[in-house]
Structures are given as structure tokens and as C-alpha cells.
Design a protein around this motif. Structure first.
Motif, mmCIF file in Angstrom:
data_model
loop_
_atom_site.group_PDB
_atom_site.id
_atom_site.type_symbol
_atom_site.label_atom_id
_atom_site.label_comp_id
_atom_site.label_asym_id
_atom_site.label_seq_id
_atom_site.Cartn_x
_atom_site.Cartn_y
_atom_site.Cartn_z
ATOM 1 N N ARG A 1 -4.486 6.114 -5.688
ATOM 2 C CA ARG A 1 -4.604 6.904 -4.641
ATOM 3 C C ARG A 1 -4.084 6.004 -3.126
ATOM 4 O O ARG A 1 -3.403 5.475 -3.336
ATOM 5 C CB ARG A 1 -6.276 6.689 -3.855
ATOM 6 C CG ARG A 1 -7.379 7.652 -4.637
ATOM 7 C CD ARG A 1 -8.554 7.487 -4.723
ATOM 8 N NE ARG A 1 -9.479 8.202 -5.449
ATOM 9 C CZ ARG A 1 -9.683 9.257 -6.095
ATOM 10 N NH1 ARG A 1 -8.345 10.038 -6.163
ATOM 11 N NH2 ARG A 1 -10.213 9.326 -7.657
ATOM 12 N N SER A 2 -3.406 7.065 -2.468
ATOM 13 C CA SER A 2 -2.518 6.683 -0.835
ATOM 14 C C SER A 2 -3.581 5.736 -0.578
ATOM 15 O O SER A 2 -4.316 5.694 -0.045
ATOM 16 C CB SER A 2 -2.497 8.258 -0.119
ATOM 17 O OG SER A 2 -1.666 7.679 1.028
ATOM 18 N N ARG A 3 -2.529 4.700 -0.136
ATOM 19 C CA ARG A 3 -2.815 3.247 0.884
ATOM 20 C C ARG A 3 -3.364 2.728 0.068
ATOM 21 O O ARG A 3 -4.486 1.630 0.624
ATOM 22 C CB ARG A 3 -2.941 3.902 2.203
ATOM 23 C CG ARG A 3 -2.451 5.260 3.025
ATOM 24 C CD ARG A 3 -1.113 4.680 3.228
ATOM 25 N NE ARG A 3 -1.263 3.649 3.967
ATOM 26 C CZ ARG A 3 -0.472 2.107 4.183
ATOM 27 N NH1 ARG A 3 0.812 2.581 3.425
ATOM 28 N NH2 ARG A 3 -0.764 1.888 5.247
ATOM 29 N N GLN A 4 -3.621 2.572 -1.128
ATOM 30 C CA GLN A 4 -4.639 1.447 -2.134
ATOM 31 C C GLN A 4 -3.785 0.843 -2.351
ATOM 32 O O GLN A 4 -2.683 0.474 -2.460
ATOM 33 C CB GLN A 4 -5.130 2.085 -3.636
ATOM 34 C CG GLN A 4 -6.132 2.886 -3.392
ATOM 35 C CD GLN A 4 -7.150 3.369 -4.729
ATOM 36 O OE1 GLN A 4 -6.919 3.888 -5.376
ATOM 37 N NE2 GLN A 4 -7.874 3.258 -5.029
ATOM 38 N N SER A 5 -4.460 -0.392 -2.502
ATOM 39 C CA SER A 5 -3.435 -1.900 -2.285
ATOM 40 C C SER A 5 -2.936 -1.838 -3.998
ATOM 41 O O SER A 5 -3.864 -2.024 -4.478
ATOM 42 C CB SER A 5 -4.213 -3.125 -1.824
ATOM 43 O OG SER A 5 -3.086 -4.423 -2.348
ATOM 44 N N ARG B 1 1.343 -1.064 -0.082
ATOM 45 C CA ARG B 1 0.285 -0.126 -0.134
ATOM 46 C C ARG B 1 1.044 0.781 -0.028
ATOM 47 O O ARG B 1 1.319 1.963 1.122
ATOM 48 C CB ARG B 1 -0.844 0.067 1.322
ATOM 49 C CG ARG B 1 -1.771 -0.879 0.988
ATOM 50 C CD ARG B 1 -2.477 -1.465 2.627
ATOM 51 N NE ARG B 1 -4.144 -1.915 2.532
ATOM 52 C CZ ARG B 1 -4.828 -1.627 1.730
ATOM 53 N NH1 ARG B 1 -5.338 -1.431 0.891
ATOM 54 N NH2 ARG B 1 -6.122 -3.122 1.488
ATOM 55 N N PRO B 2 0.850 1.894 -1.378
ATOM 56 C CA PRO B 2 1.849 2.825 -0.790
ATOM 57 C C PRO B 2 1.530 3.834 -0.476
ATOM 58 O O PRO B 2 -0.007 3.650 -1.087
ATOM 59 C CB PRO B 2 2.358 2.894 -2.959
ATOM 60 C CG PRO B 2 1.208 2.890 -3.323
ATOM 61 C CD PRO B 2 1.370 1.244 -2.606
ATOM 62 N N SER B 3 1.716 5.101 -0.338
ATOM 63 C CA SER B 3 1.244 6.014 0.229
ATOM 64 C C SER B 3 2.294 7.574 -0.794
ATOM 65 O O SER B 3 2.751 7.575 -1.638
ATOM 66 C CB SER B 3 1.707 6.971 1.630
ATOM 67 O OG SER B 3 2.795 7.119 2.101
ATOM 68 N N GLY B 4 1.246 8.570 -0.646
ATOM 69 C CA GLY B 4 1.740 10.076 -1.823
ATOM 70 C C GLY B 4 0.350 10.072 -2.708
ATOM 71 O O GLY B 4 -0.489 9.406 -2.883
ATOM 72 N N SER B 5 0.395 11.126 -2.901
ATOM 73 C CA SER B 5 -1.057 11.447 -4.212
ATOM 74 C C SER B 5 -0.551 12.149 -5.654
ATOM 75 O O SER B 5 -1.394 12.247 -6.418
ATOM 76 C CB SER B 5 -1.498 12.594 -3.919
ATOM 77 O OG SER B 5 -1.045 13.902 -3.798
#
Length: 113
Positions: free
Chosen positions: A31-35, A20-24
């Protein structure tokens, strides 16, 4: 080594990795934290618009392929907001995003190793 660096090492070793990467920078594609699921890639098969895990100028990104240079075996990497990260060689493209939140990315599975 950051989170993406660790994921890149695993993918380079042949593993398919879900994280789940973070960032925009990739909204609305990711989207941030999508698998996301990233699998090893045959970089010579990439097309513009593929989402790849690649090292550009020392930093690992999960970004778009924005241009191809097959003669020099390299790809240009950019985010989804118009920022170009730069060119990187095929051997620094570790994987391709094959799904986001369980939804397959069109054509990505045909480019895996």
C-alpha cells in the motif's frame, strides 16, 4: 532522477535500502507509503510473483515479476492490477523486496546477493 531511481542506484551499489514508495499499483501487496526493504538480487534466481525494483523502458518500478525468459536472461515486469510494463534484462533488475512493513516476503531472502 526520481526517488526510485535513487533507491535503484543504492541497491545496485550493494546496499539494502528501506523506503516508503507511494502509489496504488501494487495494492494489496504494497500500500502507498508502507515501509519496504529492498536488497540486491541474483536475477537468475527470480520466480514469478517476486516483487523487484527494476528499470523497464527507462522507468524504475517496484513491481511484480510476471513471466521469465531464462534463455534470453530477462523478466517481464507488471503491476498488481494487470498492467504489463514490459520485458527487461537481468542487469536492469536491481533488487528484490524482502519485506513489507516488517513482514518477510516468502522466499525473497534466498534470492539476494
Amino acid at each position: 532522477m526520481g526517488v526510485l531511481g535513487g533507491v535503484a542506484a543504492r541497491v545496485a551499489g550493494g546496499a539494502t535500502v528501506e523506503f516508503r514508495p507511494s502509489g496504488s499499483s501494487m495494492v494489496p501487496l504494497i500500500r502507498s507509503r508502507q515501509s519496504v526493504v529492498v536488497a540486491p538480487v541474483d536475477a537468475s534466481l527470480l520466480t514469478v510473483g517476486d516483487i523487484v525494483l527494476a528499470r523497464v523502458a527507462g522507468t524504475v518500478h517496484l513491481h511484480l515479476v510476471s513471466a521469465l525468459d531464462p534463455a534470453r536472461r530477462r523478466v517481464q515486469i507488471s503491476n498488481n492490477r494487470g498492467r504489463v510494463n514490459g520485458w527487461t534484462s537481468h542487469d536492469r533488475v536491481f533488487g528484490i523486496c524482502v519485506s513489507v512493513d516488517g513482514v518477510p516476503r516468502p522466499g525473497a531472502s534466498g534470492r539476494t546477493r
